[in-house]
Write a protein that holds these residues in place. Sequence first.
Motif, PDB file in Angstrom:
ATOM      1  N   VAL A   1      -2.352  -6.353  -6.153  1.00  0.00           N
ATOM      2  CA  VAL A   1      -1.044  -5.956  -5.602  1.00  0.00           C
ATOM      3  C   VAL A   1      -1.059  -5.906  -4.076  1.00  0.00           C
ATOM      4  N   GLY A   2      -2.219  -5.683  -3.466  1.00  0.00           N
ATOM      5  CA  GLY A   2      -2.290  -5.683  -2.008  1.00  0.00           C
ATOM      6  C   GLY A   2      -2.281  -4.322  -1.367  1.00  0.00           C
ATOM      7  N   TYR A   3      -2.131  -3.243  -2.163  1.00  0.00           N
ATOM      8  CA  TYR A   3      -2.185  -1.900  -1.591  1.00  0.00           C
ATOM      9  C   TYR A   3      -3.626  -1.517  -1.276  1.00  0.00           C
ATOM     10  N   LEU A   4      -3.778  -0.531  -0.404  1.00  0.00           N
ATOM     11  CA  LEU A   4      -5.092   0.015  -0.092  1.00  0.00           C
ATOM     12  C   LEU A   4      -5.279   1.316  -0.873  1.00  0.00           C
TER      13      LEU A   4
ATOM     14  N   VAL B   1      15.054  -0.377   3.358  1.00  0.00           N
ATOM     15  CA  VAL B   1      13.685   0.114   3.575  1.00  0.00           C
ATOM     16  C   VAL B   1      13.054   0.546   2.260  1.00  0.00           C
ATOM     17  N   GLY B   2      13.883   0.927   1.272  1.00  0.00           N
ATOM     18  CA  GLY B   2      13.329   1.278  -0.027  1.00  0.00           C
ATOM     19  C   GLY B   2      12.838   0.063  -0.793  1.00  0.00           C
ATOM     20  N   VAL B   3      13.592  -1.029  -0.729  1.00  0.00           N
ATOM     21  CA  VAL B   3      13.201  -2.252  -1.440  1.00  0.00           C
ATOM     22  C   VAL B   3      11.950  -2.870  -0.819  1.00  0.00           C
ATOM     23  N   LEU B   4      11.789  -2.729   0.480  1.00  0.00           N
ATOM     24  CA  LEU B   4      10.595  -3.278   1.145  1.00  0.00           C
ATOM     25  C   LEU B   4       9.408  -2.350   0.921  1.00  0.00           C
TER      26      LEU B   4
ATOM     27  N   SER C   1       4.910  -8.840  -3.827  1.00  0.00           N
ATOM     28  CA  SER C   1       3.790  -7.934  -3.608  1.00  0.00           C
ATOM     29  C   SER C   1       3.254  -8.085  -2.195  1.00  0.00           C
ATOM     30  N   LEU C   2       2.528  -7.070  -1.760  1.00  0.00           N
ATOM     31  CA  LEU C   2       1.929  -7.142  -0.422  1.00  0.00           C
ATOM     32  C   LEU C   2       0.940  -8.299  -0.326  1.00  0.00           C
ATOM     33  N   LYS C   3       0.291  -8.614  -1.450  1.00  0.00           N
ATOM     34  CA  LYS C   3      -0.644  -9.752  -1.444  1.00  0.00           C
ATOM     35  C   LYS C   3       0.102 -11.040  -1.134  1.00  0.00           C
ATOM     36  N   LYS C   4       1.269 -11.190  -1.719  1.00  0.00           N
ATOM     37  CA  LYS C   4       2.066 -12.389  -1.470  1.00  0.00           C
ATOM     38  C   LYS C   4       2.606 -12.386  -0.048  1.00  0.00           C
ATOM     39  N   VAL C   5       3.073 -11.245   0.399  1.00  0.00           N
ATOM     40  CA  VAL C   5       3.643 -11.143   1.743  1.00  0.00           C
ATOM     41  C   VAL C   5       2.579 -11.422   2.793  1.00  0.00           C
ATOM     42  N   ARG C   6       1.354 -10.989   2.510  1.00  0.00           N
ATOM     43  CA  ARG C   6       0.270 -11.222   3.462  1.00  0.00           C
ATOM     44  C   ARG C   6       0.022 -12.715   3.660  1.00  0.00           C
ATOM     45  N   SER C   7       0.213 -13.494   2.625  1.00  0.00           N
ATOM     46  CA  SER C   7       0.036 -14.948   2.762  1.00  0.00           C
ATOM     47  C   SER C   7       1.145 -15.574   3.593  1.00  0.00           C
ATOM     48  N   TRP C   8       2.292 -14.870   3.724  1.00  0.00           N
ATOM     49  CA  TRP C   8       3.395 -15.367   4.560  1.00  0.00           C
ATOM     50  C   TRP C   8       3.222 -14.961   6.030  1.00  0.00           C
ATOM     51  N   HIS C   9       2.240 -14.098   6.299  1.00  0.00           N
ATOM     52  CA  HIS C   9       1.957 -13.616   7.662  1.00  0.00           C
ATOM     53  C   HIS C   9       3.123 -12.805   8.252  1.00  0.00           C
ATOM     54  N   ILE C  10       3.858 -12.111   7.388  1.00  0.00           N
ATOM     55  CA  ILE C  10       4.932 -11.226   7.874  1.00  0.00           C
ATOM     56  C   ILE C  10       4.783  -9.834   7.268  1.00  0.00           C
TER      57      ILE C  10
END
Length: 855
Positions: free
Chosen positions: A817-820, A762-765, A771-780
């Motif tokens: 980075v994808g953070y708010l 949970v720390g690594v995630l 980045s969250l921007k990259k993860v958002r493109s994976w839809h997960i």
Amino acid sequence: MAAPNNATLGDGTQVCLMPGGVPVTIQNKTSWESVGCLEGFFCQHNTDDNLPQYCPPLPECQDLRLSGVQCTPQGTFEPVLCDAGWYCPNNGTQRIECPSGSYCPHGVASPIKCSIGSRCPAGSQRNMNFLPMGILLLVDIILITATVMEKLRSRYKKSNFHNKRVSSRKAVLATGAGRFRNRQYQEIDEGNNGFNDDVENEYQMEPAIRGPLRVKTGFEQLGAQEADFMLHEELANDAGGQKTDLHLFVQSLSKCLGATKFGLTFEFQDLGFKPPKSNKKILDQVSGTIHAGSLWGVMGASGAGKSTFVNVLMGKTSHTGGITKVNGVAGNISKYKKIIGYVPQDDIVLPEMTVRENILHSARIRLPANWSNSEIEHHVDILVSCLQLSHVKDSLVGSPGAPVISGGQRKRVSIGMELAAAPMAVFLDEPTSGLDATAAASIMSTLKALSRLGMTIVTIIHQPRQEIFESLDSLVLLGQGRMIYCGPERGIQPHFQGLGFDFPDHTNPADVMGDIIAGEGRHYKPKGDASVQYLIDHWQRKQQDGSASENYAKTATISMGETNALSATIKQRGAPWFKQIYFCFQRSLVQQYRMKSSFYFELGVGAMAGFLIGLAELNQKGQNFRGIFNSPYDLLSTSIDYSSIPQMALLVGLAIGLTASAPGVKIFGEEKLVYWREAAAGHNRFAYYIGKVISTIPRMVLANFHFTTMFMLLSTPRIPYLSAFVANLLYFYCIYGLASIISMVTRREDGPLLAVMMSLIVGVLNGMSPSLKKVRSWHIIWIWRASPGTWLAEAYFTQNITPLKYLYQIDVAKTSVGYLLNMFGDDLLMLLAIGTIYRIVAFLGLRFMWRNKQR
């Protein structure tokens, strides 16, 4: 940004200055665009309202900027970032050293006031706040002082007690010689353990000497009586003098039960039990009656169904056939669990609590809700005295591997935890297992006395000594899940002799009977059928023709008034849930206080983790973010650094996970047996869990205080100390909750390692890489958003870069980075929500896993 004063030639000709200050004249104002701009120069007419624009820097300067380092201004008119330790007011036309009491990071136009307790000399570029460190040192000094004072006080008490015991011993020896000459033998009371208490060690043995003139106390007074105990007659004969502990205990029971009949009668007809996924019946056609006010033994070979029979009889396991009745009323026996005590074979007690504290907690939880605390404590003190535990009541119970009291005393504590609830029936699983002969006899003497009080005592027993066997009033013998015998102990030998079995002289009848019901009867019956099936068939025929009923008395008729009184007694039992929360919270705090080594180790690990993480960030000097300068200076930007803050949050999350995961598992992982026993006894499960959860809050706060203080002192990020403290504390809260889940689904030995592994996951995630921007493109992205590490990193990102919006384009960094941003409060709420969800899941696991052990 800071820019030098503008300058032009007198005829308006555009001027660019090389670093050395050599002027270069462009032919005219209108032709400069076609000529182009020389590298390293500014080529625009400069006024106060039109600042110089960027020209490509020299290659050497470009290399420095790509490395995140500033270079010498590329021309007189190139804007530069105000140096750290200085501030540049008036549109950057001034450069002033940061005054004392303030700090000035890169690019500020005015100094920032340092917080209270900070050390900020002139020219400071970061805020080093020493106030939390001072408070931390004060807290640690108080904790260490309290620990040392307690140890000194404990040693003083032990020394004082030792001196008194030595004086008492000398007095006994001084008078003992005359008694010996006059042959007036008198043994020292078992409660004093002979002279063993004079020896300062952790292993107090059971007394081995019993003199003929020993004065019996407590339950032994009653155990010596062979006649049936009648409560009202005993109290009626009381002449008003000083009452014994026994009388006081009986009165307390009478007050609790509201009647003079303390026992329950159990009837079972054609009782059967078959496991859900098995075709083999463990119990079949078991019938009989266990009467109140008697001591019953359940015996049989291994696999005969003894434990299953007792579990079914007391409602821990639901039968799959037949009928069970309590006081003549059929129905679900589990509803009587508040007035039925169960003592497991293993002594499930809390080693960190004293003898009295273990018994007192059970009494507070299970006695009637309308009893005052003084009444409960009086009841417990009488019981402790009756159980001959007064001399060790303030001693820790200890664990089997590191005992503080003897095995017999430990067993009496386990029994006392059930008696404290004033039960009407007590079931015991192998109460003499693992005890020496003297301790076993003492336990059975106590049980005999309880039965004379009117309680129903049912005990599983294996290979008893002859004295113990003969102390039983009645027996239930089982073989292959069927009844072999049910009746008085005195009828055992005639029963088997009538079947042709011989009982050799000078042998223990219990041993002979044990061999017979285990299938080894051929040694005592050379001819004829000696099998277990033969014994079962014979008893079944006796039941069918009615002759078996001659071996035990008829069931007493239970009046409707007694039935109603019993129902009212059950309803009154047990403290309300909010009081149970307090009692469990109080007990858990005492446990943690007594486990000082574990507590201090967690604080030390937290401080060390904070120190190491802060040391890793020390070189940054609080400057852990570089972005693109605000327009029109964006092209002057050095290499961007968007990853340092998420990386710092990652290190913080990993450090907290390593610090809190193992202690979080220990809170519940080592007490599942205690929970199962208490849940089966009627404790409120929710109250138990909430009490434990609340008790961890002080521990988390102190561990987080040590971690955050060391980390913030060395790393000095822009996030305020209080904001970092709250965010880190909520992450501690999440890790403790996650560790609680692990403790519910794993063995105690595997829990810490798995909890550490899950805390790393949970720390690594946390949205750093990927980045969250990259993860958002994976839809997960929901996987990352389900991790508390992401919300911790986002909180750190917001609080560290928002103060820099005067200098950098922070919206560009956010998109990258994808953070708010500006969601710090929401981030904290999500950490709180995730930690709470973890605890809900853990409670559901505690409540619904291993349900058969909670009955």
